[in-house]
Each structure stands twice: as structure tokens, then as C-alpha cells.
Design an enzyme around this catalytic site. Sequence first.
Site, mmCIF file in Angstrom:
data_model
loop_
_atom_site.group_PDB
_atom_site.id
_atom_site.type_symbol
_atom_site.label_atom_id
_atom_site.label_comp_id
_atom_site.label_asym_id
_atom_site.label_seq_id
_atom_site.Cartn_x
_atom_site.Cartn_y
_atom_site.Cartn_z
ATOM 1 N N ASP A 1 -3.785 -32.700 -20.097
ATOM 2 C CA ASP A 1 -4.243 -31.334 -20.381
ATOM 3 C C ASP A 1 -3.136 -30.273 -20.241
ATOM 4 O O ASP A 1 -2.708 -29.969 -19.122
ATOM 5 C CB ASP A 1 -5.398 -30.950 -19.445
ATOM 6 C CG ASP A 1 -6.570 -31.932 -19.494
ATOM 7 O OD1 ASP A 1 -6.325 -33.137 -19.715
ATOM 8 O OD2 ASP A 1 -7.717 -31.500 -19.301
ATOM 9 N N ASN B 1 -7.007 -27.077 -22.723
ATOM 10 C CA ASN B 1 -6.729 -25.873 -21.933
ATOM 11 C C ASN B 1 -5.540 -25.094 -22.483
ATOM 12 O O ASN B 1 -4.959 -24.269 -21.787
ATOM 13 C CB ASN B 1 -6.425 -26.244 -20.476
ATOM 14 C CG ASN B 1 -7.529 -27.040 -19.836
ATOM 15 O OD1 ASN B 1 -7.408 -28.249 -19.664
ATOM 16 N ND2 ASN B 1 -8.619 -26.395 -19.501
ATOM 17 N N ASN C 1 -14.234 -30.711 -22.648
ATOM 18 C CA ASN C 1 -15.386 -29.811 -22.482
ATOM 19 C C ASN C 1 -15.116 -28.347 -22.810
ATOM 20 O O ASN C 1 -16.044 -27.595 -23.065
ATOM 21 C CB ASN C 1 -15.939 -29.929 -21.053
ATOM 22 C CG ASN C 1 -14.889 -29.684 -19.991
ATOM 23 O OD1 ASN C 1 -13.834 -30.329 -19.996
ATOM 24 N ND2 ASN C 1 -15.147 -28.769 -19.090
ATOM 25 N N HIS C 2 -13.835 -27.920 -22.827
ATOM 26 C CA HIS C 2 -13.548 -26.512 -23.155
ATOM 27 C C HIS C 2 -13.268 -26.290 -24.647
ATOM 28 O O HIS C 2 -12.880 -25.195 -25.044
ATOM 29 C CB HIS C 2 -12.365 -26.007 -22.334
ATOM 30 C CG HIS C 2 -12.659 -25.913 -20.869
ATOM 31 N ND1 HIS C 2 -13.706 -25.169 -20.361
ATOM 32 C CD2 HIS C 2 -12.061 -26.483 -19.795
ATOM 33 C CE1 HIS C 2 -13.731 -25.278 -19.042
ATOM 34 N NE2 HIS C 2 -12.759 -26.095 -18.672
ATOM 35 N N HIS D 1 -9.058 -34.519 -17.752
ATOM 36 C CA HIS D 1 -10.027 -33.522 -17.298
ATOM 37 C C HIS D 1 -9.872 -33.079 -15.850
ATOM 38 O O HIS D 1 -10.024 -31.907 -15.563
ATOM 39 C CB HIS D 1 -11.484 -33.964 -17.540
ATOM 40 C CG HIS D 1 -12.509 -33.019 -16.984
ATOM 41 N ND1 HIS D 1 -12.726 -31.760 -17.506
ATOM 42 C CD2 HIS D 1 -13.377 -33.136 -15.943
ATOM 43 C CE1 HIS D 1 -13.697 -31.155 -16.814
ATOM 44 N NE2 HIS D 1 -14.094 -31.962 -15.853
ATOM 45 N N HIS E 1 -7.199 -32.935 -14.066
ATOM 46 C CA HIS E 1 -5.892 -32.279 -13.904
ATOM 47 C C HIS E 1 -5.099 -32.828 -12.718
ATOM 48 O O HIS E 1 -4.026 -32.320 -12.414
ATOM 49 C CB HIS E 1 -6.030 -30.750 -13.775
ATOM 50 C CG HIS E 1 -6.494 -30.083 -15.022
ATOM 51 N ND1 HIS E 1 -6.316 -28.736 -15.277
ATOM 52 C CD2 HIS E 1 -7.145 -30.575 -16.108
ATOM 53 C CE1 HIS E 1 -6.848 -28.419 -16.449
ATOM 54 N NE2 HIS E 1 -7.358 -29.528 -16.961
HETATM 55 FE FE LIG Z 1 -8.632 -29.751 -18.693
HETATM 56 FE FE LIG Z 2 -11.941 -30.644 -19.158
#
Ligand SMILES: [Fe+2]
Ligand SMILES: [Fe+2]
Length: 260
Positions: free
Chosen positions: A8, A40, A67-68, A173, A175
Site C-alpha cells: 500500500d 492509499n 477497501n478505500h 491492508h 500496513h
Molecule cells: Fe491500505
Molecule cells: Fe485497506
Amino acid sequence: MKVLFIGDVVGGPGRRGLKAAMPGLREQHRPDLVIVNGENSAGGMGITEKTAEALLEAGGDVITTGNHVYRHREAYEFLDRAERVIRPANYPHANPGRGFVVVEAAGMRVAVINLSGAIGLQVARLPFHEVDAILDRVEADCAIVDFHAEVSSEKVAIGWHLDGRVAAVFGTHTHVPTADARVLPGGTAFISDVGMTGARTSVLGVKPEQALAALMTQMPTRFETATEDVWVMGAVVEVNPQGLADSIEQVMVPAPEPAT
Ligand SMILES: [Fe+2]
Ligand SMILES: [Fe+2]
């Protein structure tokens, strides 16, 4: 065939850090395919056409998300049109974007599949059944999975579910990189989480004092992307002609200056 997977990328510091680190990573690992999680990449949350293009320009061949992905409405039309920018396949079918893509690398047809965990995240279908259905119908020589999930048990479980059927499962996810990178007995490279590409002086990419304020006061708090001590995190997998993994090596390097 060598695959470099990057975790990410968080905001401008992550994007610039990746760009600065890529020449060195290319020289060291000589990847044939570079996959970057970009969920992200826009201001620390979400993705836009501009940030996706920046990741592709930095050297990414395929951009995965999580998810973002739908944080920025203006990206929806782009997600429908962009072939190499994908979102979790087990979201509702009608949602913008696609869940996997087949690309060519080192003479192999590589299916890159993005999946979301079902525990603690919203999905339309369980990742296990979704990936089975994709592997049944996709025409490719090997498959690489970005499993974007919250819970380590679900991540480890999908590794076993896919062992011997895909070349690699890269967890994203959380991180936070995990120390469990290995090739499973059936030949699938696995790691629960590769970590993030962004500022380490942070809580998952957010300025520490703001994340602490949110957690300690439980009040709405403004989050800004942290900028200090940018690292690039990921993993490199060597894929053999059988479409399975010979090795997995974790990547954790400080971004060369000037990264921020
Ligand atoms: Fe993330
Ligand atoms: Fe995520």
C-alpha cells in the site's frame, strides 16, 4: 519470471518514495512484472486517475487496491476504463472497475487477481469461492493474488486454499509487514502482509499525534499523511515455468533522498 509486489503506497510521500526507490529495486531484483497496491495513493486514502498514473509511471505494471478504492468519486469512470488498475473481485459485480487482469510478462500470461477479506471488511461474496470461480475461467500460465484483508487467520487460510494453484499470495491492508514469507509445500509463495510504502514515523501512514488523538479521545480527528522516514515495502517472487514459486524474498528499504 520475477514479480516485485509493492505494499500500500500512502499519499505523496509514498508515491515519491516508490519513484525514488524503483531504479535501485530494478537493478537489484530485475523484476519482469511490478504490481503496486495503490489504495492509499491519493492523500492517504483512495486512488485517483492522477495517482494511479503516477504509480504506473514510477514503474508499476498493474495497480491493485482495496477497501478505500471508492473514496474518490471522480475515479469511478477511470476504474471502469483502466485495464491495469483493479479492485477486489468479490465486490458487487456492478461496482466500478474489474477484479482481475491478465498481462504478459517474460513470455507468460499472468493473471493478477485482487481479493478482499470478508472479516471486518465489506464484500459481496467470500474470497475463497470468488477466487475459485476466477481460476476456473481465466486463461493464464500463472496467477498472482493481492489479498487485501484485516485478519491474519483469514490471510493464512487463503494461502492454504490456494497452495499449488497460484504462484503467489501477497497480503495487504494492515500496513504492517509480517515475518512469515515462505513458499508453501504446494509451491505458492505466501506472506500475510507485505507492509506499506510510506512514512514510518506514523501510525499506518497517518501522523502519530493525530492517530493518537483519535484513539485517546474517540472524537472525530483530522488525519494527515505523515512524511518522515519513508520506506518501501514489498516482496519479490521467482515464478518457475510451471507457474509456481521457487522463492519469496521480503523487500524493506528506506526510500533514497529526496523522497518527501
Ligand atoms: Fe491500505
Ligand atoms: Fe485497506
